[in-house]
Design a protein around this motif. Structure first.
Motif, PDB file in Angstrom:
ATOM      1  N   UNK A   1       0.832  -1.198   0.000  1.00 56.37           N
ATOM      2  CA  UNK A   1       0.000   0.000   0.000  1.00 56.37           C
ATOM      3  C   UNK A   1       0.872   1.256   0.000  1.00 56.37           C
ATOM      4  N   UNK A   2       0.510   2.204  -0.797  1.00 51.47           N
ATOM      5  CA  UNK A   2       1.258   3.471  -0.827  1.00 51.47           C
ATOM      6  C   UNK A   2       0.682   4.402   0.240  1.00 51.47           C
ATOM      7  N   UNK A   3       1.552   4.919   1.065  1.00 48.53           N
ATOM      8  CA  UNK A   3       1.107   5.765   2.164  1.00 48.53           C
ATOM      9  C   UNK A   3       1.543   7.218   1.957  1.00 48.53           C
ATOM     10  N   UNK A   4       0.919   8.134   2.732  1.00 45.80           N
ATOM     11  CA  UNK A   4       1.351   9.532   2.694  1.00 45.80           C
ATOM     12  C   UNK A   4       2.800   9.602   3.177  1.00 45.80           C
ATOM     13  N   UNK A   5       3.551  10.511   2.606  1.00 47.32           N
ATOM     14  CA  UNK A   5       4.960  10.704   2.945  1.00 47.32           C
ATOM     15  C   UNK A   5       5.102  11.044   4.434  1.00 47.32           C
ATOM     16  N   UNK A   6       6.159  10.495   5.053  1.00 51.76           N
ATOM     17  CA  UNK A   6       6.448  10.776   6.462  1.00 51.76           C
ATOM     18  C   UNK A   6       6.406  12.289   6.745  1.00 51.76           C
ATOM     19  N   UNK A   7       5.674  12.636   7.786  1.00 48.90           N
ATOM     20  CA  UNK A   7       5.606  14.061   8.157  1.00 48.90           C
ATOM     21  C   UNK A   7       4.524  14.831   7.410  1.00 48.90           C
ATOM     22  N   UNK A   8       3.829  14.151   6.493  1.00 47.98           N
ATOM     23  CA  UNK A   8       2.678  14.785   5.837  1.00 47.98           C
ATOM     24  C   UNK A   8       1.422  14.061   6.302  1.00 47.98           C
ATOM     25  N   UNK A   9       0.289  14.654   6.117  1.00 44.99           N
ATOM     26  CA  UNK A   9      -0.943  14.017   6.562  1.00 44.99           C
ATOM     27  C   UNK A   9      -2.123  14.520   5.756  1.00 44.99           C
ATOM     28  N   UNK A  10      -3.160  13.724   5.802  1.00 45.95           N
ATOM     29  CA  UNK A  10      -4.400  14.119   5.148  1.00 45.95           C
ATOM     30  C   UNK A  10      -5.241  14.847   6.170  1.00 45.95           C
ATOM     31  N   UNK A  11      -5.811  15.933   5.771  1.00 48.58           N
ATOM     32  CA  UNK A  11      -6.757  16.637   6.643  1.00 48.58           C
ATOM     33  C   UNK A  11      -8.132  16.364   6.060  1.00 48.58           C
ATOM     34  N   UNK A  12      -8.931  15.645   6.827  1.00 53.25           N
ATOM     35  CA  UNK A  12     -10.179  15.095   6.301  1.00 53.25           C
ATOM     36  C   UNK A  12     -11.382  15.833   6.869  1.00 53.25           C
ATOM     37  N   UNK A  13     -12.533  15.700   6.222  1.00 50.87           N
ATOM     38  CA  UNK A  13     -13.756  16.151   6.873  1.00 50.87           C
ATOM     39  C   UNK A  13     -14.084  15.221   8.042  1.00 50.87           C
ATOM     40  N   UNK A  14     -14.613  15.673   9.149  1.00 49.66           N
ATOM     41  CA  UNK A  14     -15.113  17.030   9.348  1.00 49.66           C
ATOM     42  C   UNK A  14     -14.037  18.023   9.766  1.00 49.66           C
ATOM     43  N   UNK A  15     -12.753  17.581   9.952  1.00 51.29           N
ATOM     44  CA  UNK A  15     -11.745  18.525  10.440  1.00 51.29           C
ATOM     45  C   UNK A  15     -11.550  19.698   9.485  1.00 51.29           C
ATOM     46  N   UNK A  16     -11.711  19.457   8.192  1.00 43.93           N
ATOM     47  CA  UNK A  16     -11.531  20.552   7.229  1.00 43.93           C
ATOM     48  C   UNK A  16     -12.507  21.705   7.504  1.00 43.93           C
ATOM     49  N   UNK A  17     -13.635  21.390   8.157  1.00 40.45           N
ATOM     50  CA  UNK A  17     -14.575  22.474   8.489  1.00 40.45           C
ATOM     51  C   UNK A  17     -13.922  23.458   9.463  1.00 40.45           C
ATOM     52  N   UNK A  18     -13.102  22.928  10.367  1.00 39.70           N
ATOM     53  CA  UNK A  18     -12.370  23.796  11.303  1.00 39.70           C
ATOM     54  C   UNK A  18     -11.387  24.689  10.550  1.00 39.70           C
ATOM     55  N   UNK A  19     -10.697  24.085   9.594  1.00 37.24           N
ATOM     56  CA  UNK A  19      -9.724  24.850   8.799  1.00 37.24           C
ATOM     57  C   UNK A  19     -10.428  25.965   8.039  1.00 37.24           C
ATOM     58  N   UNK A  20     -11.570  25.634   7.466  1.00 36.36           N
ATOM     59  CA  UNK A  20     -12.311  26.651   6.716  1.00 36.36           C
ATOM     60  C   UNK A  20     -12.847  27.751   7.623  1.00 36.36           C
ATOM     61  N   UNK A  21     -13.282  27.358   8.803  1.00 36.18           N
ATOM     62  CA  UNK A  21     -13.756  28.340   9.776  1.00 36.18           C
ATOM     63  C   UNK A  21     -12.625  29.321  10.114  1.00 36.18           C
ATOM     64  N   UNK A  22     -11.444  28.766  10.410  1.00 37.55           N
ATOM     65  CA  UNK A  22     -10.298  29.609  10.772  1.00 37.55           C
ATOM     66  C   UNK A  22      -9.919  30.518   9.609  1.00 37.55           C
ATOM     67  N   UNK A  23      -9.863  29.955   8.407  1.00 37.93           N
ATOM     68  CA  UNK A  23      -9.423  30.756   7.265  1.00 37.93           C
ATOM     69  C   UNK A  23     -10.434  31.861   6.929  1.00 37.93           C
ATOM     70  N   UNK A  24     -11.712  31.540   7.043  1.00 39.43           N
ATOM     71  CA  UNK A  24     -12.726  32.575   6.781  1.00 39.43           C
ATOM     72  C   UNK A  24     -12.625  33.681   7.833  1.00 39.43           C
ATOM     73  N   UNK A  25     -12.417  33.297   9.094  1.00 41.10           N
ATOM     74  CA  UNK A  25     -12.326  34.296  10.167  1.00 41.10           C
ATOM     75  C   UNK A  25     -11.094  35.184   9.970  1.00 41.10           C
ATOM     76  N   UNK A  26      -9.952  34.580   9.648  1.00 39.32           N
ATOM     77  CA  UNK A  26      -8.752  35.411   9.509  1.00 39.32           C
ATOM     78  C   UNK A  26      -8.837  36.309   8.268  1.00 39.32           C
ATOM     79  N   UNK A  27      -9.426  35.818   7.201  1.00 40.88           N
ATOM     80  CA  UNK A  27      -9.593  36.672   6.019  1.00 40.88           C
ATOM     81  C   UNK A  27     -10.435  37.899   6.371  1.00 40.88           C
ATOM     82  N   UNK A  28     -11.406  37.671   7.220  1.00 40.75           N
ATOM     83  CA  UNK A  28     -12.281  38.766   7.614  1.00 40.75           C
ATOM     84  C   UNK A  28     -11.545  39.792   8.481  1.00 40.75           C
ATOM     85  N   UNK A  29     -10.646  39.311   9.327  1.00 42.59           N
ATOM     86  CA  UNK A  29      -9.851  40.229  10.145  1.00 42.59           C
ATOM     87  C   UNK A  29      -8.871  40.995   9.245  1.00 42.59           C
TER      88      UNK A  29
END
Ligand code: ATP
Ligand code: MG
Length: 429
Positions: A1-29
């Motif tokens: 099986x091919x895996x993600x490179x050491x030290x990299x990771x997948x950011x999956x839903x629902x966690x991506x919702x947190x990332x989007x929340x943060x990015x939308x908030x900082x863009x607004x600031x």
């Protein structure tokens, strides 16, 4: 099986919702502070980082992903050395110079959000591909780029930004690291002080003491800390200009009641910093406790062959910022409002039409499939966390009145097509 490179990771839903929340908030600031987004390439000439971040820094010395590009014309000797960007200040300043962004005589207030790459030992809060949210304020001297008022505005923006995403218990550590005028005297004082004890320090420190003694403060080896603690303090070596710049900055921060502590061991990992240097820390991060770092880099543009263009910037570790959020991804992610369940052969087109109609009313709609039995549709709807299921069967289509099932209470009512959106909306949380 091919895996993600050491030290990299997948950011999956629902966690991506947190990332989007943060990015939308900082863009607004950033928006209300009149900062504008810049996007620079992920690959750059390796020399850019050598000349800006500095050969002696951990980043360039041992953390870079760099390679010789063979894509050049045969006639040229050797390839061009390229690197994945380990940070974004160098790229932004390169872009500032290359695109003559200072020519209109205005301050450039730029921000970026994107991936950075460092070959570090992976651990919690430390990755080889990580994300930074950062900003740079840079411009010609006449635009006021050197003013301590700019530093104060950047720090105020950061406080607003952290507060906005819900992080309250941050700590701002502040220092002035002087400038090219007073740095040589301080370096000499450090070398003198280190002369006797250097033999007892780690190999990295021994190397740093020769090449760039300021970097000794980056050392994280516990045994070296008492020695480092006893070294001369940079605050005693600042020249008059740096001293008054720092005093003026503190005066503005005090007037705004922006809390900070002075840490005169704070030097930051990069060579190009002058005067103001800062870090925001957060207890929840443990050993990796710096959420963000930044500072002033008045000589960087010139070091890269550009015009005189003092600047100040910061980079937030977005991965770490998200780790410090009290909020859970599940609390932020939005489940579908309604699951549209076609029941019986030939109902797919009818269901698709109704789904489109509901989406035009801004409802989040998940569309089922006529091959599902009603039981399976309702189970799927529940698994997705949908609040309602609407059943699309032959009778419903004929009467244009649909069975609407509240999946929380199990209650089912018949609702005329035109009343569906407002009935579902009324039950939105
Ligand atoms: P550290 O001392 O933790 O190695 P640094 O001084 O190398 O940090 P900077 O170059 O100032 O970090 O980068 C700014 C921010 O980016 C840091 O405060 C941190 O939040 C984040 N960061 C740096 N390196 C990593 C990494 N490998 N993984 C995740 N976040 C990182
Ligand atoms: Mg580091």
């Amino acid at each position: 099986m091919i895996r993600a490179i050491r030290g990299t990771r997948d950011i999956l839903p629902p966690e991506t919702a947190l990332w989007n929340f943060v990015e939308a908030a900082v863009r607004d600031v950033f928006r209300v502070y009149n900062f504008h987004e810049i996007r620079t390439p992920i690959i750059e000439d390796l020399d850019l980082f050598r000349r800006s971040v500095g050969e002696e820094t951990d980043i360039v010395y041992k953390e870079m992903f760099a390679w010789e590009d063979r894509g050049r014309a045969e006639s040229e000797k050797g390839g061009q050395w390229l690197a994945l960007r380990p940070e974004n200040t160098a790229g932004v300043v390169r872009a500032y110079i290359e695109n003559r962004m200072g020519e209109r005589g205005l301050l450039q207030k730029l921000y970026y959000i994107g991936p950075q790459f460092r070959r570090e030992r992976p651990q919690k809060g430390r990755y080889r591909q990580f994300y930074q949210i950062g900003a740079e304020v840079i411009g010609p001297l006449a635009a006021g780029s050197e003013s301590p008022a700019v530093d104060a505005e950047v720090l105020a923006l950061l406080a607003a930004l952290l507060n906005r995403v819900g992080i309250r218990d941050w700590k701002l550590e502040l220092n002035s690291v002087g400038c090219s005028e007073d740095r040589p005297r301080y370096n000499q004082a450090l070398r003198n002080a280190l002369a006797d004890t250097l033999g007892k320090m780690c190999a990295d420190c021994q190397r740093r003491a020769v090449t760039n003694p300021l970097r000794v403060f980056d050392c994280k080896v516990p045994a070296d800390q008492p020695i480092i603690e006893a070294l001369p303090r940079i605050s005693d070596y600042l020249d008059a200009g740096c001293r008054s710049h720092f005093a003026a900055l503190r005066k503005i921060l005090d007037a705004q009641e922006l809390p900070y502590t002075i840490n005169d061991r704070l030097v930051r990992g990069l060579d190009y910093y002058t005067r103001t240097a800062f870090e925001f820390t957060h207890g929840a991060l443990g050993a990796q406790n710096a959420v963000l770092g930044g500072g002033r880099y008045d000589g960087l543009s010139e070091a890269l062959g550009g015009p005189r263009a003092p600047g100040i910037g910061f980079a937030i570790g977005e991965d770490r910022l998200i780790m410090t959020l009290g909020q859970s991804a599940e609390a932020i992610a939005t489940p579908p409002d309604v699951y549209v369940a076609p029941v019986g052969e030939g109902m797919d087109p009818e269901a698709a039409g109704l789904a489109e109609e509901l989406r035009r009313h801004d409802l989040v709609v998940e569309l089922g499939n006529e091959s599902f039995r009603l039981k399976k549709s309702l189970e799927t709807a529940s698994k997705l966390g949908a609040r309602f299921a609407v059943i699309v069967g032959e009778n419903e289509v004929k009467s244009q009145s649909f069975a609407l099932k509240n999946l929380g209470t199990g209650e089912q009512v018949s609702v005329a097509r035109g009343d569906l959106p407002k009935t579902i909306q009324a039950n939105r949380t």
